[in-house]
Design an enzyme around this catalytic site. Structure first.
Site, mmCIF file in Angstrom:
data_model
loop_
_atom_site.group_PDB
_atom_site.id
_atom_site.type_symbol
_atom_site.label_atom_id
_atom_site.label_comp_id
_atom_site.label_asym_id
_atom_site.label_seq_id
_atom_site.Cartn_x
_atom_site.Cartn_y
_atom_site.Cartn_z
ATOM 1 C CD GLU A 1 -36.191 59.926 -21.720
ATOM 2 O OE1 GLU A 1 -35.115 60.164 -22.302
ATOM 3 O OE2 GLU A 1 -37.302 59.960 -22.264
ATOM 4 C CG ASP A 2 -37.126 59.823 -16.131
ATOM 5 O OD1 ASP A 2 -37.552 60.168 -17.244
ATOM 6 O OD2 ASP A 2 -37.261 58.694 -15.662
#
Ligand code: MN
Length: 715
Positions: free
Chosen positions: A76-77
């Site tokens: 996600e990051d």
């Protein structure tokens, strides 16, 4: 802050043979991926996955889950892709990380209880593997713990979401401590004043609690030891949010709550629980009516314990819970406690999955009332619904296999009726595409669109099905009614009187129109009754033509009908030139039934060799076959051929066919045919007929579209 070696130590404690290397590799990978990223607190980002992993280790989960916890935010990051995870850590961890990532993408912004319930279901459905949920809970737990570092607004929003989604999940999964801790944190952000009020009230009790705890622990421990039991005594204070709820719901004051302080005795096994109960009751007087045996009758989520209240030192009421070590673990960690670490490092993933399902099943069997529990833990295997979003982010639960039309009808009937397509996750989708969990759907509409009967073939929800059917019923009665109006106008020329409507057993003019249009009431009845009630001249009845002179249709022919003012219905053979030439008129499909013993005129043409006696052979055969001759003339052609034109009376098509066949077999007959009919085939001709139909359909779409059947006169 958790450090990786603390986590691996914790794991070794409960699973000496665990794959610690996997956990270390996941840590190194995550630390490199997050690199210099920082959290709102200013700490390095890696502290978050480490804390999540630590919570998972507290739940005594397997190393696969703990590695997932370490890796859960990398995709996600950071620049890490799902493929990277799969290459390095295998498909199982990739699958789990993917599940956590997907749930992270849901954004819940609603205080609507029903929506929240659907949202929770969707999270469960998306998770598929329970371990995904556990990682997500641990993730949220740590985010809650660090809420002080984000803006007040965000803290409140996250707290609200936690209240609506994650706390009920923790409760359903029976992970008591996560539920309580989350509740207290969320409470402090959502209602800071009430929270502070409770904290202040408790301050006064704190001293008493601490004194009593020390005293009681000592007394109980000694008493149990005298009986030869090993006991762990824990004192605890009721958590803030549950105190608040109790005061709110039960309308009691703080002083009336007597189980603020409670003690827990943890013993070896369940029989010791009852013995310990005896010891306690011999020391302090029990409060009547406060004893509960959740060992014999566990709670729906599997919780087991003995509960009692005693009049403790200085006559303070104190709640005591007694349970075995295993019961305690279940009470605290819930379903996670059943994820028993097997330490079989070489066991195939498939087997692990089967084992998991088996444990789940056993768990379900263990609990007294499995319904609620079942609801919460049935994962993909059991879930029969998909959860999808509207463009505005509202969530809808649809049955599995539902398609965009189901969604459109779920939102609004009009949206369904006018649906021409759908964008699924921003991409134009087919109306037949099956929806998947988490899909976002935008319905495209057009005011010109109407439901198609074809839709019934692939909609899944009863709501969509009913809406489409209802639409057609209404549409049909609309068309029927217009047809009925047309019939009345053409047949009567004046509106029917109330008396006529009544005589025809209709409730209203509309009822009469619909019945006429649908053929439930035939035109004859209308005319016969009109004759009596309106005193129409008798000729109006006599002049109804059921076979037009040009093509002389007979029962069994494919016919079209038109209404002729003051005369009634005129029938034409479908291929009749008159129809072709007047296709712009309102032709109706007619279903014409013969009446027994009634004969109908039709014209035939016989070509014969110019032989003597030919005519008598033909007429003789007609008479023999019980048909009448109405008219007859001969056309002598130059040379050898004679054409005989006969207007005969027959009962129906079959009767006529018999006659034509008979004539053809007569020696000297070259050809026999019906006049104005193209072919002498027993079934209806196509070709031109269809062309006419096409033309009619164009000209009078609304009337013919429904191919309504009107019963013609048969008398
Ligand atoms: Mn996270």
């Amino acid at each position: 802050m958790s450090r990786i070696f603390e986590i691996t130590e914790k794991i070794r404690d409960y699973a000496p043979k665990a794959d610690i290397d996997l956990v270390n590799r996941a840590y190194v990978f995550a630390a490199q991926a997050h690199a210099e990223q920082r959290r709102s607190s200013g700490e390095l980002y890696i502290t978050h996955p480490l804390s999540v992993a630590s919570i998972l280790a507290d739940l005594r989960l397997d190393t696969t889950t703990i590695a997932t916890g370490l890796l859960h935010d990398t995709v996600e990051d950071t620049h890490v892709s799902m493929d990277d995870i799969e290459t390095r850590f295998g498909s199982e961890i990739a699958y789990l990380v993917n599940g956590v990532t997907k749930i992270g993408q849901f954004h819940f912004e609603s205080s609507d209880h029903k929506k929240a319930e659907n949202f929770r279901k969707m999270i469960i459905a998306t998770a598929q593997d329970l371990r995904v949920l556990l990682v997500k809970l641990a993730d949220r737990m740590h985010n809650m713990r660090t809420l002080n570092f984000v803006s007040t607004e965000k803290a409140k929003r996250v707290s609200q979401e936690t209240m609506e989604l994650y706390i009920p999940l923790a409760h359903r999964l029976g992970i008591h401590w996560i539920k309580q801790e989350m509740e207290d944190i969320a409470f402090s952000h959502i209602e800071p004043e009430s929270y502070q009020h409770i904290v202040d009230l408790l301050k006064g009790k704190l001293e008493f609690f601490q004194e009593t705890q020390v005293k009681l622990e000592h007394i109980l421990q000694e008493a149990m030891a005298r009986q030869g039991f090993q006991t762990k005594v824990q004192g605890r204070m009721k958590h803030l949010y549950s105190l608040y709820q109790k005061m709110q719901h039960k309308q009691v004051s703080f002083d009336e709550i007597y189980d603020i302080v409670a003690f827990r005795l943890i013993v070896d096994d369940s029989s010791t629980c009852y013995q310990a109960l005896g010891v306690i009751h011999s020391l302090y007087r029990p409060v009547p009516g406060r004893f509960k045996d959740y060992i014999a009758l566990p709670k729906p989520n599997g919780y087991q314990s003995l509960h009692t209240s005693i009049m403790g030192p200085e006559n303070h009421r104190i709640e005591v819970q007694i349970r075995s070590q295993a019961m305690h673990q279940h009470a605290e960690d819930g379903i996670a406690a059943h994820w028993i670490y097997k330490g079989k490092q070489s066991s195939p993933q498939e087997q692990e999955r089967l084992l998991w399902i088996k444990q789940l099943t056993e768990l379900l069997q263990e609990s007294e009332n499995p319904t609620e529990f079942m609801e919460s833990v049935r994962l993909d295997l059991f879930i029969q619904e998909v959860y999808v979003f509207s463009r505005d982010g509202d969530i809808y639960a649809l049955p599995r296999g539902a398609r965009p039309l189901d969604f459109a009808y779920a939102v609004h009937t009009d949206l369904g009726h006018h649906c021409i397509g759908a964008r699924i996750n921003g991409i134009m989708g087919d109306l037949q595409t099956k929806l998947r969990n988490g899909d976002q759907i935008e319905v495209l509409t057009s005011p010109d669109q109407e439901p198609s009967r074809n839709w019934l073939r692939y909609v899944k929800t009863p709501k969509a099905r009913q809406a489409i059917r209802h639409y057609y019923r209404r549409q049909d009665s609309y068309i029927s009614r217009r047809m009925g109006q047309k019939i009345i106008q053409e047949v009567l020329g004046t509106p029917p009187t109330p008396k006529l409507i009544e005589t025809l057993h209709c409730n209203s003019l509309e009822d009469l129109e619909i019945k006429l249009g649908q053929g439930d009431l035939n035109v004859d009845s209308l005319l016969e009754q009109a004759e009596h009630t309106l005193r129409l001249p008798l000729h109006s009845l006599q002049h109804i033509q059921y076979g037009a002179d040009c093509c002389h249709p007979i029962p069994g022919d494919a016919v079209l009908a038109r209404m002729v003012k003051k005369r009634g219905m005129e029938l034409h053979y479908r291929d009749c030139p008159y129809v072709l030439n007047n296709h712009e008129q309102a032709w109706l499909e007619a279903d014409w039934h013969a009446k027994p013993k009634q004969l109908y005129p039709t014209a035939i043409e016989v070509h014969t060799e110019d032989l003597r006696g030919m005519l008598s052979h033909v007429t003789g055969l007609i008479a023999k076959l019980e048909a009448n001759i109405n008219d007859l003339n001969l056309e002598q052609r130059a040379g050898e051929m004679t054409h005989i034109h006969i207007l005969i009376l027959v009962s129906d098509r079959i009767h006529l066919a018999k006659i034509l066949r008979g004539i053809r077999l007569i020696d000297g007959v070259i050809k026999v045919k019906r006049k104005n009919h193209r072919e002498l085939t027993p079934h209806r001709s196509t070709g031109i007929g269809d062309a006419v139909k096409g033309m009619i359909a164009k000209g009078r779409r609304s009337l013919l579209q429904s191919t309504k059947k009107i019963r013609g006169k048969s008398s």
